[in-house]
Design a protein around this motif. Sequence first.
Motif, mmCIF file in Angstrom:
data_model
loop_
_atom_site.group_PDB
_atom_site.id
_atom_site.type_symbol
_atom_site.label_atom_id
_atom_site.label_comp_id
_atom_site.label_asym_id
_atom_site.label_seq_id
_atom_site.Cartn_x
_atom_site.Cartn_y
_atom_site.Cartn_z
ATOM 1 N N TRP A 105 74.571 39.294 21.092
ATOM 2 C CA TRP A 105 75.654 38.429 20.629
ATOM 3 C C TRP A 105 75.420 37.918 19.218
ATOM 4 O O TRP A 105 76.381 37.741 18.451
ATOM 5 N N SER A 106 74.173 37.688 18.822
ATOM 6 C CA SER A 106 73.916 37.196 17.466
ATOM 7 C C SER A 106 74.201 38.278 16.419
ATOM 8 O O SER A 106 74.592 37.967 15.291
ATOM 9 N N ALA A 107 74.031 39.552 16.788
ATOM 10 C CA ALA A 107 74.355 40.635 15.855
ATOM 11 C C ALA A 107 75.856 40.716 15.604
ATOM 12 O O ALA A 107 76.298 41.090 14.510
ATOM 13 N N ALA A 108 76.651 40.377 16.597
ATOM 14 C CA ALA A 108 78.118 40.345 16.479
ATOM 15 C C ALA A 108 78.670 41.619 15.861
ATOM 16 O O ALA A 108 79.495 41.590 14.947
ATOM 17 N N ASP A 109 78.213 42.762 16.376
ATOM 18 C CA ASP A 109 78.716 44.058 15.925
ATOM 19 C C ASP A 109 79.673 44.593 16.996
ATOM 20 O O ASP A 109 79.235 45.091 18.028
ATOM 21 N N PRO A 110 80.967 44.491 16.776
ATOM 22 C CA PRO A 110 81.924 44.865 17.822
ATOM 23 C C PRO A 110 81.908 46.352 18.163
ATOM 24 O O PRO A 110 82.405 46.742 19.228
ATOM 25 N N ASP A 111 81.336 47.191 17.308
ATOM 26 C CA ASP A 111 81.327 48.629 17.557
ATOM 27 C C ASP A 111 80.021 49.118 18.182
ATOM 28 O O ASP A 111 79.910 50.301 18.525
ATOM 29 N N TYR A 112 79.041 48.225 18.350
ATOM 30 C CA TYR A 112 77.751 48.635 18.900
ATOM 31 C C TYR A 112 77.862 48.895 20.407
ATOM 32 O O TYR A 112 78.421 48.089 21.155
ATOM 33 N N CYS A 113 77.302 50.029 20.867
ATOM 34 C CA CYS A 113 77.220 50.342 22.285
ATOM 35 C C CYS A 113 75.747 50.503 22.638
ATOM 36 O O CYS A 113 75.018 51.248 21.976
ATOM 37 N N ASP A 114 75.302 49.832 23.686
ATOM 38 C CA ASP A 114 73.877 49.772 24.029
ATOM 39 C C ASP A 114 73.364 51.034 24.719
ATOM 40 O O ASP A 114 72.165 51.200 24.865
ATOM 41 N N GLY A 115 74.246 51.918 25.154
ATOM 42 C CA GLY A 115 73.793 53.143 25.791
ATOM 43 C C GLY A 115 74.727 53.568 26.904
ATOM 44 O O GLY A 115 75.799 52.982 27.121
ATOM 45 N N GLU A 116 74.317 54.588 27.650
ATOM 46 C CA GLU A 116 75.146 55.139 28.716
ATOM 47 C C GLU A 116 75.488 54.082 29.759
ATOM 48 O O GLU A 116 74.615 53.350 30.221
ATOM 49 N N GLY A 117 76.745 53.995 30.104
ATOM 50 C CA GLY A 117 77.197 53.022 31.090
ATOM 51 C C GLY A 117 77.584 51.682 30.503
ATOM 52 O O GLY A 117 78.115 50.824 31.211
#
Length: 208
Positions: A105-117
């Motif tokens: 949440w602190s990065a606040a990157d709306p396009d970031y996806c943490d991985g599969e699923g």
Amino acid sequence: MRAIFIRHGQSTGNAGVPCDDLGAIELTELGQEQAREVAASWTQAPALIVTSPYTRTRQTAAPTIARFPGVPVEVWPIEEFTYLQPARWNGTRSAERMPHLERYWSAADPDYCDGEGAESFATLLRRCEAALARLAAMPAASLVYVFGHGQFIQAARAIVADAHLDERAKMRAFWRKGEPPAIANAQRVGFHWEGGRWSCAPALAGTA
């Protein structure tokens, strides 16, 4: 048209029980009671009842569905926002995940996806917009009860109430460490489509 979004009742996950399948989390006894209270509170039959595919929302909707047996029921892709890759965090408690939540949440990157699923915040907003578009296409006099999840409802509210903010700003306002959930268990939030635009009613009292 009017749509009332209802967050599911208290789940075992809300009560701190580790889980291995986010979609299979069930209601606690308190959550079941909250679902019955929601069903008893309605003063009008809806034109449609919508639930997410997750067990806890379907269990929350069940007493309302039983109360209005002639009303059609549909399952829409309005499941909860999963922003950490499930394979890495299944079976953990919220305290174990907290440092990673803070970083996300602190990065606040709306396009970031943490991985599969997992999905990005931007993808969550697109799902919310799609659900709102389906609701807006219904006949003008329609009333729909939508049984969903806290962060999904929060995102839908942000789309309507914070339309002036870009996605990064919406994300920055979305989560604060130590604060209670923006939408409580069994809380209801009303949306009204009129004149080609959505408005959002004040949150209706729920059983937290």
